[in-house]
Design a protein around this motif. Structure first.
Motif, PDB file in Angstrom:
ATOM      1  N   TYR A 174       4.035 -35.919  11.627  1.00 13.71           N
ATOM      2  CA  TYR A 174       4.571 -34.587  11.331  1.00 13.71           C
ATOM      3  C   TYR A 174       3.519 -33.575  11.779  1.00 13.71           C
ATOM      4  O   TYR A 174       2.394 -33.592  11.290  1.00 13.71           O
ATOM      5  CB  TYR A 174       4.850 -34.453   9.836  1.00 13.71           C
ATOM      6  N   PHE A 175       3.873 -32.723  12.724  1.00 15.11           N
ATOM      7  CA  PHE A 175       2.952 -31.721  13.251  1.00 15.11           C
ATOM      8  C   PHE A 175       3.328 -30.361  12.690  1.00 15.11           C
ATOM      9  O   PHE A 175       4.491 -29.951  12.751  1.00 15.11           O
ATOM     10  CB  PHE A 175       3.024 -31.679  14.777  1.00 15.11           C
ATOM     11  N   ALA A 176       2.336 -29.657  12.157  1.00 11.89           N
ATOM     12  CA  ALA A 176       2.555 -28.325  11.590  1.00 11.89           C
ATOM     13  C   ALA A 176       1.334 -27.468  11.893  1.00 11.89           C
ATOM     14  O   ALA A 176       0.311 -27.957  12.364  1.00 11.89           O
ATOM     15  CB  ALA A 176       2.786 -28.414  10.088  1.00 11.89           C
ATOM     16  N   ASN A 177       1.448 -26.188  11.595  1.00 11.19           N
ATOM     17  CA  ASN A 177       0.356 -25.246  11.790  1.00 11.19           C
ATOM     18  C   ASN A 177       0.329 -24.324  10.587  1.00 11.19           C
ATOM     19  O   ASN A 177       1.383 -23.924  10.089  1.00 11.19           O
ATOM     20  CB  ASN A 177       0.581 -24.463  13.078  1.00 11.19           C
ATOM     21  N   GLU A 178      -0.862 -23.964  10.120  1.00 11.66           N
ATOM     22  CA  GLU A 178      -0.949 -23.138   8.910  1.00 11.66           C
ATOM     23  C   GLU A 178      -0.455 -21.709   9.133  1.00 11.66           C
ATOM     24  O   GLU A 178      -0.154 -20.997   8.194  1.00 11.66           O
ATOM     25  CB  GLU A 178      -2.373 -23.130   8.349  1.00 11.66           C
ATOM     26  N   TYR A 181       1.885 -39.529   8.729  1.00 13.35           N
ATOM     27  CA  TYR A 181       0.745 -38.643   8.944  1.00 13.35           C
ATOM     28  C   TYR A 181       1.231 -37.203   9.047  1.00 13.35           C
ATOM     29  O   TYR A 181       2.165 -36.910   9.793  1.00 13.35           O
ATOM     30  CB  TYR A 181       0.011 -39.007  10.242  1.00 13.35           C
ATOM     31  N   MET A 182       0.578 -36.310   8.300  1.00 16.42           N
ATOM     32  CA  MET A 182       0.835 -34.874   8.405  1.00 16.42           C
ATOM     33  C   MET A 182      -0.360 -34.281   9.142  1.00 16.42           C
ATOM     34  O   MET A 182      -1.481 -34.328   8.646  1.00 16.42           O
ATOM     35  CB  MET A 182       1.025 -34.250   7.029  1.00 16.42           C
ATOM     36  N   LEU A 183      -0.123 -33.741  10.322  1.00 16.46           N
ATOM     37  CA  LEU A 183      -1.199 -33.289  11.187  1.00 16.46           C
ATOM     38  C   LEU A 183      -1.126 -31.783  11.411  1.00 16.46           C
ATOM     39  O   LEU A 183      -0.048 -31.229  11.629  1.00 16.46           O
ATOM     40  CB  LEU A 183      -1.111 -34.010  12.535  1.00 16.46           C
ATOM     41  N   ASN A 184      -2.284 -31.160  11.383  1.00 17.54           N
ATOM     42  CA  ASN A 184      -2.396 -29.746  11.688  1.00 17.54           C
ATOM     43  C   ASN A 184      -2.680 -29.639  13.184  1.00 17.54           C
ATOM     44  O   ASN A 184      -3.660 -30.200  13.672  1.00 17.54           O
ATOM     45  CB  ASN A 184      -3.523 -29.125  10.861  1.00 17.54           C
ATOM     46  N   THR A 185      -1.845 -28.911  13.920  1.00 17.84           N
ATOM     47  CA  THR A 185      -1.993 -28.858  15.371  1.00 17.84           C
ATOM     48  C   THR A 185      -3.287 -28.190  15.817  1.00 17.84           C
ATOM     49  O   THR A 185      -3.778 -28.467  16.905  1.00 17.84           O
ATOM     50  CB  THR A 185      -0.804 -28.127  16.013  1.00 17.84           C
ATOM     51  N   SER A 186      -3.853 -27.331  14.989  1.00 17.13           N
ATOM     52  CA  SER A 186      -5.104 -26.682  15.385  1.00 17.13           C
ATOM     53  C   SER A 186      -6.321 -27.574  15.169  1.00 17.13           C
ATOM     54  O   SER A 186      -7.385 -27.317  15.717  1.00 17.13           O
ATOM     55  CB  SER A 186      -5.278 -25.366  14.616  1.00 17.13           C
TER      56      SER A 186
END
Length: 142
Positions: free
Chosen positions: A27-31, A57-62
């Motif tokens: 799972y890709f997200a951005n704050e 997995y929860m991933l922050n794209t930055s």
């Protein structure tokens, strides 16, 4: 997987995560993404019952390496046996995300591992036959 992206083209962190018999959900997200602020808690709630049957997995794209299939956030990638089986741009509604989890994870079970016997009966019999009680040992000394 997509014909343009092979597992060998992915960064090392993703290749290591995909080398498993369990399904993998990325799972890709951005704050800074308003849609991700709404989708994150929904994704966590729906993924919770499946956490023992899949690697999620929860991933922050930055902060994570760039994945070639992620062009926007939120994005969910479902992998099975190292191959991409579904890509979601956004998570849709709760019902559709729940249906995707059920369809792609389903009833995954661990592979059967053959275990060696826990008890070695011949060794136990030999050990017990050589064992001396205190009274027998005392008789041998005298």
């Amino acid at each position: 997987m997509s014909s343009t992206t092979r597992v060998s083209d992915l960064p090392d962190t993703y290749r290591k995560a995909l080398k498993t018999w369990r399904p993998v959900i990325l799972y890709f997200a951005n704050e800074h993404c308003p849609a991700c602020e709404w989708a994150g808690p929904v994704f966590r709630e729906i993924a919770e019952p499946y956490r023992l049957r899949a690697n999620i997995y929860m991933l922050n794209t930055s902060q994570s390496p760039r994945h070639p299939l992620v062009t926007g956030t939120p994005t969910v990638l479902f992998y099975k046996d190292g191959r991409l089986v579904k890509k979601l741009k956004g998570i849709g509604s709760e019902e559709t995300l729940e249906a995707d989890f059920a369809r792609h994870i389903g009833r995954t079970k661990a592979p059967v591992v053959v275990q060696k016997p826990r008890h070695d009966l011949p060794w136990l019999r030999r050990t017990l036959s050589r064992l001396c009680t205190i009274t027998r040992a005392h008789r041998r000394v005298i």
